[in-house]
Design a protein around this motif. Structure first.
Motif, PDB file in Angstrom:
ATOM      1  N   GLU A 198       0.739  -1.361  -0.020  1.00 64.14           N
ATOM      2  CA  GLU A 198      -0.074   0.186   0.019  1.00 64.14           C
ATOM      3  C   GLU A 198       0.864   1.459  -0.077  1.00 64.14           C
ATOM      4  N   GLU A 199       1.889   1.321   0.811  1.00 67.35           N
ATOM      5  CA  GLU A 199       2.932   2.412   0.848  1.00 67.35           C
ATOM      6  C   GLU A 199       3.309   2.487  -0.491  1.00 67.35           C
ATOM      7  N   ILE A 200       3.970   1.336  -1.174  1.00 67.93           N
ATOM      8  CA  ILE A 200       4.546   1.725  -2.369  1.00 67.93           C
ATOM      9  C   ILE A 200       3.600   2.146  -3.614  1.00 67.93           C
ATOM     10  N   GLU A 201       2.359   1.594  -3.373  1.00 69.88           N
ATOM     11  CA  GLU A 201       1.552   2.068  -4.451  1.00 69.88           C
ATOM     12  C   GLU A 201       1.328   3.539  -4.135  1.00 69.88           C
ATOM     13  N   ALA A 202       1.279   4.183  -2.815  1.00 69.58           N
ATOM     14  CA  ALA A 202       0.998   5.676  -2.614  1.00 69.58           C
ATOM     15  C   ALA A 202       2.183   6.377  -3.051  1.00 69.58           C
ATOM     16  N   PHE A 203       3.344   5.810  -2.738  1.00 63.92           N
ATOM     17  CA  PHE A 203       4.498   6.360  -3.535  1.00 63.92           C
ATOM     18  C   PHE A 203       4.340   6.689  -4.879  1.00 63.92           C
ATOM     19  N   ASP A 204       4.297   5.560  -5.494  1.00 70.52           N
ATOM     20  CA  ASP A 204       4.135   5.431  -7.142  1.00 70.52           C
ATOM     21  C   ASP A 204       3.197   6.528  -7.668  1.00 70.52           C
ATOM     22  N   ASP A 205       1.844   6.369  -6.974  1.00 69.46           N
ATOM     23  CA  ASP A 205       1.146   7.503  -7.654  1.00 69.46           C
ATOM     24  C   ASP A 205       1.330   8.800  -7.453  1.00 69.46           C
ATOM     25  N   ALA A 206       1.935   9.262  -6.150  1.00 66.98           N
ATOM     26  CA  ALA A 206       2.442  10.440  -5.947  1.00 66.98           C
ATOM     27  C   ALA A 206       3.634  11.018  -6.932  1.00 66.98           C
TER      28      ALA A 206
END
Length: 109
Positions: free
Chosen positions: A59-67
């Motif tokens: 979930e953290e990786i997905e948020a990072f990638d989106d940002a």
């Protein structure tokens, strides 16, 4: 990717490798910055709570990638690539009170 936890709370994520992440998150400069930041009116770090660097969750990786994808679009619009020199990005996982507002106001003509 690696996440910094302070007192058990995920605070920041980086795309650095493990050694780089540990060096970054435990550096005196980063600690001083984190100590000066607030989130929802509360200090992000009290100066004594333990720092823990761990592998980032999906979930953290997905948020990072989106940002980062959003940020890349903004950089493309501005045609300014200074951050690309280091190749290491950090994103806070908590809202930081007024961190960028003063900087952005100074940058505007």
């Amino acid at each position: 990717m690696f996440t910094l936890e302070i007192a058990g709370k995920a605070v920041a994520i980086t795309n650095a490798d493990e050694d780089q992440a540990r060096e970054l998150f435990t550096s005196e400069e980063f600690r001083e910055d984190v100590k000066s930041f607030t989130s929802e009116g509360k200090p992000l770090w009290d100066g004594s709570a333990a720092f823990n660097v761990r592998r980032a969750s999906d979930e953290e990786i997905e948020a990072f990638d989106d940002a980062m994808a959003e940020d890349e679009e903004d950089w493309d619009d501005e045609e300014d690539g200074d951050d690309e020199e280091t190749g290491i990005d950090v994103m806070f996982l908590v809202a930081i009170d007024e961190m960028d507002d003063a900087d952005e106001a100074q940058d505007e003509p």
